[in-house]
Design a protein around this motif. Structure first.
Motif, PDB file in Angstrom:
ATOM      1  N   VAL B 283     -32.621  74.609  79.635  1.00  0.00           N
ATOM      2  CA  VAL B 283     -33.139  75.156  80.885  1.00  0.00           C
ATOM      3  C   VAL B 283     -34.525  74.577  81.157  1.00  0.00           C
ATOM      4  N   LYS B 286     -34.095  70.926  82.294  1.00  0.00           N
ATOM      5  CA  LYS B 286     -33.442  70.728  83.586  1.00  0.00           C
ATOM      6  C   LYS B 286     -34.183  71.424  84.714  1.00  0.00           C
ATOM      7  N   GLY B 287     -34.848  72.526  84.375  1.00  0.00           N
ATOM      8  CA  GLY B 287     -35.560  73.260  85.413  1.00  0.00           C
ATOM      9  C   GLY B 287     -34.644  74.107  86.267  1.00  0.00           C
ATOM     10  N   ILE B 288     -33.480  74.360  85.768  1.00  0.00           N
ATOM     11  CA  ILE B 288     -32.531  75.187  86.535  1.00  0.00           C
ATOM     12  C   ILE B 288     -32.194  76.412  85.691  1.00  0.00           C
ATOM     13  N   GLY B 290     -30.263  79.548  84.063  1.00  0.00           N
ATOM     14  CA  GLY B 290     -28.864  79.629  83.622  1.00  0.00           C
ATOM     15  C   GLY B 290     -28.596  80.878  82.807  1.00  0.00           C
ATOM     16  N   GLU B 311     -34.874  81.465  82.796  1.00  0.00           N
ATOM     17  CA  GLU B 311     -35.285  80.717  83.990  1.00  0.00           C
ATOM     18  C   GLU B 311     -36.590  79.980  83.684  1.00  0.00           C
ATOM     19  N   THR B 320     -42.634  72.244  84.436  1.00  0.00           N
ATOM     20  CA  THR B 320     -42.189  73.445  83.739  1.00  0.00           C
ATOM     21  C   THR B 320     -43.144  73.698  82.586  1.00  0.00           C
TER      22      THR B 320
END
Lengths: 159, 879
Positions: B283, B286-288, B290, B311, B320
């Motif tokens: 996470v 990717k910066g997304i 989940g 998150e 991030t």
């Protein structure tokens, strides 16, 4: 009479017999009866059946009289006559007559007069049918015997 | 502003557990105004321990992260607005006061002027005061009337004006009064000023943003605690090295120092930890955000499944800088879900099985119907067929030429074959439907073997040697269903004969150890006082035939199956025989097995449990045996114990040589071959002797076959004396009495007896029967049950009473007058056979109860008449 005729008679007889078997009028006891017939008593079957008819007609008359007697309901006598008719019918292999006798006896045991009347009617009808058919059979048989008496060996060979 | 806020946060350090997404404080948490719901919260006590926070990190976050700063700026703006409002209010108030002050100053000035004017007037010329007064009044009127109390004073002043307007005293008084007024006004002004100052001071004190903010935070914090206090959730924040900076866990198992600044992997050990760490990293990279379900298996808290939501947290620059992490324990749910899934799976399997079963049931039903149909048909076929065969048999006794005889023999053998087939089918369906009942009778295994072999040898058309070996330990007598055992043996032997072209067929009989001792024990427990012991007897039927290929062995015992299609073509047969054998053996509690080698032969083996009668019982029995078969015992005494029998075709060769159909040259060759090793020839008399013996055993066997009809059997004993006396007298023919009232039946029965070569007396009712019995001795009475005058049951009863008591007293009681005879000897018991029109069991019971020995169902056939004679006239066969 030709040998062909003899064959035809034999076929007719067999056909009639098988019809009677198929209809359930006769059962294998009739065959037993036929087995019992040999040179020493060539007419055994017809003799027995004739006596059977003679006796049975008496029984049927008795049954009818007993049933029509409005005042008396003698089920003991009815039972005796029915038993006799049943015994003799089964002895000659008259299966259907025998079965109707059994039904008749049940009706007697239940004191059901109307059922008895119906049974008697059916019995008489069956009896007449049996008588006619057996007469027919014996007639053919007689013809065949007459023919066979001469041509027996030849017929056998053809078969 | 921000600096200020940061300071505030530091002040708040002790109590704040504020999460990073502080911007939600206003909206998502829906915090209410203080006071409205204060009571609600007052009742609650919050434990603030569970949350652990790294405040430095929080500062950093607020400084560097987008959310933090926006949150702060929002708070600050809020505060600023409030301050501004307060300033505006203060300014207004100030303005008011200033205006008032201005008014008062004006008034003061006027008053001073008035005084000066008074002084002047007082010293010089007098002017009409009213004008001045008017002027003064007018000037006075210009003074802004801000306050009502001032105006009221002015009015009172006016009123006073009206009273004495022109006196000095009045003016002095008035000046004094005004002086006072001025003084009070000044005083009020001073108070107001003081108040203003005080207010300003207070304002400054009250509006500390730190307090406000901290209160808001505290409330939100309380609510958060309230909401989360029992929730099985873990909330946390981790930096970009995935070290915990904040964690909220209501059920903590680790202290603050164990968590903060450490990663998952450092804290926990076990399954799932690595996975969650990897997921967080993913996470982070990717910066997304989940969600994932992870099952932990750790020492710390055991096996638990968590649904975690991760998150990413971004810095203002868009990088991030960490993750927010929220986990909820869903172990139970997962378990339930798995259970559900399993259940669903099971249901599906169940359903599949159900359909399968339904299908099977359907097929079974169909099969059953087909079988029933087959059985019915077979039964229907059997009756006419037996007619055909009987007729053919009768025909064969008549005068026929050679060709006819041959044709007839073919017809008979074919008929027998069909009859056998139909009997097989009927047997089979009987066993299958569970109708087949087994009898338990005493029998001698050696005799059975001998007889079976003998029968097989008699119909043998090939050159084969049939041998029987019975080990010495096989008991002389055992109990079992001899007919069925014979059927099995015959089947196996004929099977062996069919597939063997040369060599031997051997039967070996020997006792083996109990294959299932527990079973026996159980059995013995059930029947604790059983007189019998059980032996297991194994029987091998060994041939030197074509053998059975291994792949066919499995299907060998299946219905209608033969080892191969070509076998069926070559050897014929229905393939039912072995199936029936197997079923019968299993029905008797045994096992049938086979071993075979192609071209070398097969061995069928069956093991059956047999009870061995107790010594005392067998003593009793052997008594009878010896009586019956005295001649038998003398003839081959060793036969009872002899364990070896041998038959071969040569024994009966003479019978078949006339046939000419067999391969004659082979016969002779074999004859020579066999002659040498055999060395012994079985004389032809042996076979007839066997016949005799078998007829004897047969009839004794039948005696035992009806052990339930005790009274008859017990009384049956005299029968043997009967036999022996008759054997003594030798040539007397058995006298048969027929009691039958109906002419037709009499005729038929008479005719049948004639065919069976028997003479017969006929009487028409029970009374006549009694008279006939009185007159002379009969060996057999056939008694109709339903007769006029006296029925068969009563007649039988009276005859039995006469036999027992030797007098006709009871008959006399019944109204039949008979003279008593002087008895030469105890009366023998005459077998009385009932002839019944209805074959119902109750009438059979009635027959037995009245002392009859057996019954024939009407119509009487040649066959059952013959059977009856064989059974009850022991001399019948020999005649």
């Amino acid at each position: 009479m030709t040998s062909f005729g003899a064959v035809r008679l034999r076929t007719d007889m067999n056909r009639l017999l098988s019809l009677l078997f198929h209809q359930g009028v006769l059962d294998e006891q009739f065959l037993q009866l036929q087995q019992l017939q040999d040179q020493t008593s060539p007419n055994f079957v017809s003799e027995v059946v004739t006596i059977y008819f003679h006796e049975s007609e008496k029984q049927l008359r008795n049954l009818r009289n007993l049933l029509l007697d409005r005042e008396m309901w003698d089920y003991v006598k009815l039972g005796i006559h029915l038993n006799q008719l049943m015994g003799s019918s089964s002895s000659i292999g008259a299966k259907r007559v025998r079965n109707i006798c059994a039904a008749f006896r049940n009706a007697v045991e239940q004191n059901n007069r109307s059922a008895c009347m119906r049974a008697l009617e059916v019995l008489e009808h069956e009896y007449c049918y049996l008588k006619n058919k057996l007469h027919e059979l014996f007639q053919i048989e007689q013809q065949r015997v007459l023919g066979d008496a001469v041509r027996y060996p030849g017929v056998m060979h053809q078969q | 502003m921000e600096d200020e806020n940061a300071e505030d946060m530091e002040v708040e350090i002790l109590s704040s557990m504020w999460p990073e997404d502080i911007d939600a404080a206003g909206k998502k948490f829906n915090v209410e105004k203080p006071g409205v719901d204060q009571d609600l919260l007052e009742d609650l006590t919050f434990s603030e321990e569970p949350s652990i926070v790294d405040f430095k990190r929080l500062l950093e976050l607020t400084n560097y992260s987008e959310k933090g700063s926006s949150q702060l700026s929002y708070l600050v703006k809020n505060w600023e607005l409030k301050q501004e409002k307060a300033v505006i209010l203060l300014r207004e108030e100030l303005e008011n006061l200033r205006k008032q002050q201005h008014g008062f100053e004006l008034k003061k000035l006027e008053i001073l002027e008035e005084h000066m004017f008074e002084d002047y007037e007082y010293g010089g010329d007098k002017r009409p005061i009213s004008i001045l007064d008017h002027e003064v009044y007018e000037i006075f009127q210009d003074v802004p009337k801000r306050r009502s109390d001032v105006i009221v004073q002015d009015e009172s002043l006016e009123i006073e004006d009206e009273y004495d307007i022109n006196t000095v005293k009045y003016w002095k008084q008035r000046a004094l009064h005004l002086e006072n007024l001025l003084n009070t006004s000044v005083q009020r002004e001073q108070i107001l000023l003081g108040k203003l100052e005080e207010s300003i001071e207070k304002l400054e004190k009250q509006s500390s943003p730190v307090e406000e903010l901290s209160q808001i935070l505290k409330r939100a914090d309380n609510f958060l605690h309230f909401v989360l206090q029992n929730a099985p959730v873990v909330i946390g924040h981790q930096d970009k090295d995935l070290r915990y900076r904040f964690i909220y866990n209501h059920f903590p198992s680790l202290g603050e120092e164990d968590i903060i600044g450490k990663t998952d992997v450092e804290i926990l050990k076990g399954g799932g930890v690595k996975e969650s760490q990897d997921f967080k990293r993913e996470v982070l990279e990717k910066g997304i955000p989940g969600k994932r379900e992870i099952t932990f298996e750790t020492e710390l808290f055991g096996a638990k499944t968590f649904l975690i939501y991760v998150e990413p947290v971004f810095s203002k620059a868009g990088e991030t800088i960490g993750v927010n992490y929220m986990g909820m324990e869903i172990t139970d749910q997962v378990k339930q879900r798995e259970k559900m899934a399993k259940l669903r799976e099971e249901i599906a399997v169940q359903k599949a099985r159900e359909t399968e079963l339904n299908k099977t049931i359907h097929i079974t039903e169909e099969t059953m119907r087909a079988k029933q149909m087959l059985a019915t048909m077979s039964h229907e076929i059997r009756s006419p067929l037996s007619g055909i065969i009987s007729v053919a048999e009768i025909l064969s006794t008549t005068m026929l030429d050679k060709d006819q005889k041959q044709l007839l023999s073919v017809m008979l053998s074919s008929g027998d074959l069909v009859l056998q087939l139909i009997n097989d089918i009927l047997d089979f369906s009987k066993v299958e439907s569970g109708v087949m009942k087994l009898e338990a009778t005493k029998f001698r295994p050696r005799e059975v073997i001998k007889h079976v072999l003998q029968t097989a040898a008699a119909s043998l058309k090939k050159m084969l040697i049939l041998e029987g070996h019975v080990q010495d330990d096989v008991p002389v007598e055992v109990i079992g269903d001899v007919l069925r055992i014979r059927q099995i043996l015959t089947n196996l032997i004929s099977n062996a004969v069919k597939f063997t072209h040369e060599g031997k067929i051997k039967i070996n009989l020997y006792v083996i150890a109990d294959p299932c001792p527990e079973d026996q024990k159980k059995h013995e427990k059930n029947v604790p006082r059983s007189h019998e012991t059980t032996v297991w007897i194994q029987c091998d039927v060994q041939d030197t035939g074509i053998g059975i290929p291994e792949n066919a062995l499995s299907s060998l015992f299946k219905n209608y199956m033969q080892a191969g299609a070509d076998t069926a073509r070559k050897y014929g047969g229905t393939g039912l025989g072995l199936a029936i054998c197997k079923q019968l053996v299993e029905l008797m509690g045994g096992r049938l097995t086979v071993s075979s080698k192609v071209n070398y032969g097969s061995t069928f083996t069956f093991v059956l449990p047999h009870k061995v009668p107790q010594a005392c019982e067998s003593l009793d029995e052997t008594d009878e045996y010896q009586d019956v078969g005295d001649d038998d015992a003398s003839m081959d005494e060793d036969d009872v114990n002899c364990g070896f029998f041998q038959f071969n075709t040569r024994t009966l060769g003479s019978l078949f040589s006339s046939n000419g159909s067999g391969p004659t040259h082979e016969v002779t060759r074999n004859e020579v071959e066999f002659d040498k090793p055999d060395g012994f020839s079985v004389p032809v008399e042996t076979s007839s002797k066997f016949n005799l013996e078998n007829s004897n055993t047969n009839h004794t066997g039948l005696d035992k076959e009806r052990p339930t009809h005790d009274p008859c059997v017990q009384k049956n004993r005299p029968l043997k004396t009967n036999t022996s006396t008759r054997v003594d007298s030798g040539t007397t023919r058995p006298r048969i009495l027929l009691v039958e009232d109906h002419v037709v039946n009499v005729m038929v029965a008479k005719r049948m007896m004639k065919q069976l070569n028997q003479d017969m007396d006929v009487v028409n009712n029970g009374v006549e029967a009694l008279r006939a019995v009185h007159r002379c001795d009969y060996s057999l009475i056939l008694m109709d049950v339903c007769m006029p005058v006296m029925d068969g049951l009563q007649a039988t009863r009276l005859i039995r009473s006469y036999e027992k008591n030797g007098n006709w007293d009871e008959a006399r009681l019944a109204g039949v007058d008979l003279q008593d005879q002087i008895l030469k000897e105890p009366r023998k018991r005459v077998p009385i056979i009932a002839m019944t029109a209805n074959a119902m069991s109750e009438s059979a019971e009635e027959c037995f109860a009245n002392g009859m020995d057996s019954f024939i169902t009407k119509p009487v056939t040649l066959q059952n008449l013959k059977q009856c004679l064989q059974q009850y006239l022991p001399s019948y066969e020999t005649l």
